[in-house]
Enzyme design. Structure first.
Site, PDB file in Angstrom:
ATOM      1  N   ARG A  68     -87.176  20.256  23.907  1.00 35.02           N
ATOM      2  CA  ARG A  68     -87.395  19.425  22.717  1.00 35.02           C
ATOM      3  C   ARG A  68     -86.244  19.575  21.723  1.00 35.02           C
ATOM      4  O   ARG A  68     -85.883  18.634  21.016  1.00 35.02           O
ATOM      5  CB  ARG A  68     -88.749  19.733  22.066  1.00 35.02           C
ATOM      6  CG  ARG A  68     -89.154  18.707  21.030  1.00 35.02           C
ATOM      7  CD  ARG A  68     -90.570  18.924  20.530  1.00 35.02           C
ATOM      8  NE  ARG A  68     -91.549  18.169  21.271  1.00 35.02           N
ATOM      9  CZ  ARG A  68     -91.958  16.936  20.956  1.00 35.02           C
ATOM     10  NH1 ARG A  68     -91.457  16.315  19.890  1.00 35.02           N
ATOM     11  NH2 ARG A  68     -92.859  16.327  21.674  1.00 35.02           N
ATOM     12  N   GLU A  97     -96.628  17.439  12.778  1.00 39.09           N
ATOM     13  CA  GLU A  97     -95.353  18.169  12.788  1.00 39.09           C
ATOM     14  C   GLU A  97     -94.205  17.484  12.046  1.00 39.09           C
ATOM     15  O   GLU A  97     -93.409  18.155  11.381  1.00 39.09           O
ATOM     16  CB  GLU A  97     -94.905  18.410  14.238  1.00 39.09           C
ATOM     17  CG  GLU A  97     -95.765  19.400  14.974  1.00 39.09           C
ATOM     18  CD  GLU A  97     -95.509  19.328  16.471  1.00 39.09           C
ATOM     19  OE1 GLU A  97     -95.861  18.309  17.089  1.00 39.09           O
ATOM     20  OE2 GLU A  97     -94.934  20.265  17.023  1.00 39.09           O
TER      21      GLU A  97
HETATM   22  N1  MTE Z   1    -102.284  21.787   9.545  1.00 43.55           N
HETATM   23  C1  MTE Z   1    -103.066  22.838   9.227  1.00 43.55           C
HETATM   24  N2  MTE Z   1    -103.743  22.816   8.060  1.00 43.55           N
HETATM   25  N3  MTE Z   1    -103.200  23.916  10.050  1.00 43.55           N
HETATM   26  C2  MTE Z   1    -102.514  24.004  11.239  1.00 43.55           C
HETATM   27  O1  MTE Z   1    -102.653  24.982  11.976  1.00 43.55           O
HETATM   28  N4  MTE Z   1    -100.917  22.903  12.747  1.00 43.55           N
HETATM   29  C3  MTE Z   1     -99.804  21.963  12.831  1.00 43.55           C
HETATM   30  C4  MTE Z   1    -100.203  20.588  12.306  1.00 43.55           C
HETATM   31  N5  MTE Z   1    -100.844  20.711  11.022  1.00 43.55           N
HETATM   32  C5  MTE Z   1    -101.665  22.910  11.599  1.00 43.55           C
HETATM   33  C6  MTE Z   1    -101.606  21.793  10.714  1.00 43.55           C
HETATM   34  C7  MTE Z   1     -99.300  21.802  14.174  1.00 43.55           C
HETATM   35  S1  MTE Z   1     -98.225  22.967  14.747  1.00 43.55           S
HETATM   36  C8  MTE Z   1     -99.642  20.739  14.952  1.00 43.55           C
HETATM   37  S2  MTE Z   1     -98.937  20.497  16.486  1.00 43.55           S
HETATM   38  C9  MTE Z   1    -100.615  19.746  14.528  1.00 43.55           C
HETATM   39  O2  MTE Z   1    -101.133  20.014  13.235  1.00 43.55           O
HETATM   40  C10 MTE Z   1    -101.765  19.719  15.537  1.00 43.55           C
HETATM   41  O3  MTE Z   1    -102.770  18.858  15.166  1.00 43.55           O
HETATM   42  P1  MTE Z   1    -102.681  17.265  15.372  1.00 43.55           P
HETATM   43  O4  MTE Z   1    -102.219  17.036  16.767  1.00 43.55           O
HETATM   44  O5  MTE Z   1    -104.057  16.824  15.107  1.00 43.55           O
HETATM   45  O6  MTE Z   1    -101.689  16.769  14.367  1.00 43.55           O
END
Ligand code: MTE
Length: 616
Positions: free
Chosen positions: A171, A573
């Site tokens: 990536r 992300e």
């Molecule tokens: N937001 C919160 N509050 N807590 C989290 O652990 N993880 C992040 C993001 N936002 C996270 C977060 C990461 S690393 C990813 S890959 C995505 O959320 C995963 O969730 P989604 O696929 O629903 O966006």
């Protein structure tokens, strides 16, 4: 792990035809996930040598598989349940398995429930982190600043085992272009085995490291040419009809970066503020200001193609209430709220009629990790698929029972056809009495994507999420400290399912990225022991690091052109990488402090120590 290469064009010849060539090195640091809830798991023995496992994990299915392998049992004897986790950020995509495996071995040995919660220090010592990267680059460009050739050698610290390092480094290769068209390119990526903890997934999954590299290179080009970096960025952007193919052979058909960038420049008053900063710097010897605007183009989909699938289970009860289950994990990103909204929209039901139960390997099997920001896309798709199947059953019942062939609409808790209006509750009750199936599983797989695993070429992503940020910063040249004065963000979330959640993700992602690039420093003692294993030695960003002015705007014209739930775009992300603007703004302040000569000694994170070391 074998090194990987990707190339396009004739790079050596392109260097010969470039007006100017720059060479340099870059470093990015690692990052601890610092989830609020640490790693924790509990295993409860059941009858018949079965085990019920509660685990704080982003990946229940692989937890199930790992435990089954460790206990030498079939997958179907392990039942993993996750209600929600107190943050994951990639740190519970694989690292959680260790703790769940330990509780399961102990539960099997003792035939008693076993729970394990590790102390924060042990957690930080034992678990993998973001990969730190080293880059060695050579770039050739025209007098105008147009990049003609780029050669990059990148090396990352993978730790003692491979974990997810292969895909993370892939990536990084896929994001080394960020939003820029680079006609001739050679990238070589080394995945280094080291005697340190096995590094793992972290928000952005290698993307931030790749983008960090190109954004620094562009800044160095503009410093060399003494031109506004925003102009250099703009002339190198991917264009609409030409110059729109990436180095991995994917055509970009949804490009909105030019629009976002121009809009944000105007809204943030970039030009005027840049002039004011010049004035401020000419009057101040100790304090120096810097400003930067940087773009984000982030690919959505797991680059491991088979992971792009989701599952769901939907039941309607005879009172009209809906029970929903799917393969995704709630970790604070608002997933359950978004998916309940998707289901309520499909059936035209009040949001309150929807209940989502814990993610459960006995309800939806063989799920992918909640990662790659794609959880809403793939599980939402599966929910719609399940609902469509139930709707087909209900519609057939209506045609038959009410002797109609009119269009049927599901809206505001009612069902409309002919000139009739029946409450959803009455319809499902009547359907039940007539033996209509009111429950269904659903499945979704992302279309169009494909990658050649050897060459890395193809279409690894279904679409891109775009954004841009302007950061203004002040540094103290005596102490090396910095303070963010203002941040303006415009970010594309497609057609949002829930704007408040999306805004929260943009703000949170940005601040976490800011931590990676300014305060969070992972370091080891000379004997190899981790030095930064608690909040006393490892500094995550807090309210104090938040910019004085923080303007976050969702890109109004955002729409996903692909077949994705609600035409929305993934948001978990991509905003993380908007924080690169803050690092580049500090770099700009260092450049200003260095009498506009250079600032390429600055490495990330831009701690006071690293800022001081970057002065001439
Ligand atoms: N937001 C919160 N509050 N807590 C989290 O652990 N993880 C992040 C993001 N936002 C996270 C977060 C990461 S690393 C990813 S890959 C995505 O959320 C995963 O969730 P989604 O696929 O629903 O966006």
């Amino acid at each position: 792990m074998e090194p990987r290469q990707i190339s396009r064009g004739d790079t050596n010849n392109a260097f010969k035809n470039s007006d100017i060539i720059l060479k340099g090195e870059l470093h990015t640091g690692g990052q601890d996930h610092f989830y609020l809830e640490g790693q924790i798991a509990m295993t409860i023995p059941q009858e018949d040598n079965n085990f019920l496992v509660y685990s704080s994990t982003q990946h229940p299915s692989e937890t199930q598989q790992i435990i089954a392998k460790v206990l030498k049992q079939d997958f179907n004897s392990i039942h993993v349940v996750v209600r929600r986790i107190g943050g994951g950020f990639g740190g519970k995509e694989t690292q959680s398995f260790l703790f769940a495996a330990i509780t399961s071995i102990a539960a099997k040995k003792t035939n008693k429930p076993v729970k394990l919660r590790v102390d924060r220090d042990d957690d930080m010592i034992m678990t993998g982190k973001r990969h730190d990267f080293y880059f060695n680059y050579k770039v050739g460009f025209s007098k105008k600043g147009e990049i003609n050739a780029l050669k990059v050698m990148m090396a990352s610290r993978c730790g003692i085992s491979a974990d997810l390092s292969g895909a993370i480094n892939d990536r990084a290769i896929y994001h080394i272009d960020n939003a820029y068209y680079i006609p001739n390119m050679e990238i070589e990526s080394f995945r280094c085995k080291t005697n340190t903890v096995s590094n793992t997934a972290f928000r952005g999954f290698g993307g931030p490291q790749g983008m960090f590299c190109i954004e620094n290179i562009i800044e160095n080009i503009s410093q060399k040419l003494n031109k506004d970096p925003a102009e250099i960025r703009k002339i190198n952007f991917y264009k609409e009809n030409t110059k729109n193919e990436t180095h991995y052979g994917m055509k970009i058909t949804d490009n909105v970066i030019n629009d976002i960038f121009e809009n944000l420049k105007i809204k943030s008053n970039y030009k005027k503020r840049k002039k004011e900063i010049e004035k401020f710097n000419s009057k101040n010897r100790i304090l120096k200001k810097g400003i930067a605007i940087t773009p984000v183009k982030f690919g959505i989909s797991f680059t491991t193609t088979h992971l792009n699938q989701g599952g769901a289970l939907v039941h309607i009860y005879t009172d009209g209430s809906l029970h929903l289950n799917h393969g995704g994990i709630e970790m604070g990103q608002g997933l359950m709220t978004k998916l309940a909204l998707v289901a309520s929209n499909e059936f035209g039901l009040n949001y309150k009629s929807i209940k989502i139960s814990s993610t459960d390997t006995e309800k939806v099997p063989n799920t992918s990790a909640s990662a790659a920001s794609a959880t809403t896309d793939i599980n939402g798709g599966a929910i719609i698929n399940a609902i469509n199947k139930i709707k087909t059953n209900l519609n057939e019942f209506i045609y038959d029972y009410y002797k109609t062939n009119s269009i049927i609409k599901y809206e505001n808790d009612y069902v409309y056809f002919d000139k009739r209006k029946i409450s959803f509750k009455d319809l499902v009750n009547e359907a039940y009495l007539n033996r209509v199936a009111l429950s269904s599983s659903g499945f979704f797989k992302t279309s169009k994507i494909n990658v050649n695993k050897k060459t890395l070429k193809g279409r690894p992503f279904l679409y891109f999420a775009y954004g841009a940020a302007v950061s203004e910063v002040i540094i103290d040249t005596l102490t090396g400290e910095n303070k963010l004065l203002q941040v303006d963000i415009m970010h594309d979330v497609g057609k949002s399912i829930n704007k408040r959640i999306d805004k929260g993700q943009i703000e949170g992602g940005f601040i976490q990225g800011l931590g990676w690039l300014t305060t969070e420093e992972v370091s080891w003692k000379s004997d190899g022991k981790l030095q930064t294993h608690s909040p006393s030695t490892y500094k995550i960003p807090t309210a104090g690091e938040t910019p004085f002015k923080f303007n976050v705007e969702i890109y109004e014209r955002g729409i996903n052109k692909e077949n994705v739930v609600n035409k929305s775009k993934a948001v978990g992300e991509p905003p993380f990488m908007l924080a690169i603007s803050s690092f580049i703004a500090i770099k700009n302040a260092v450049f200003n402090a260095n009498d506009k000569k250079e600032s390429d000694k600055l490495i990330a994170p831009a701690t006071p120590e690293n800022v001081l070391n970057s002065f001439n």
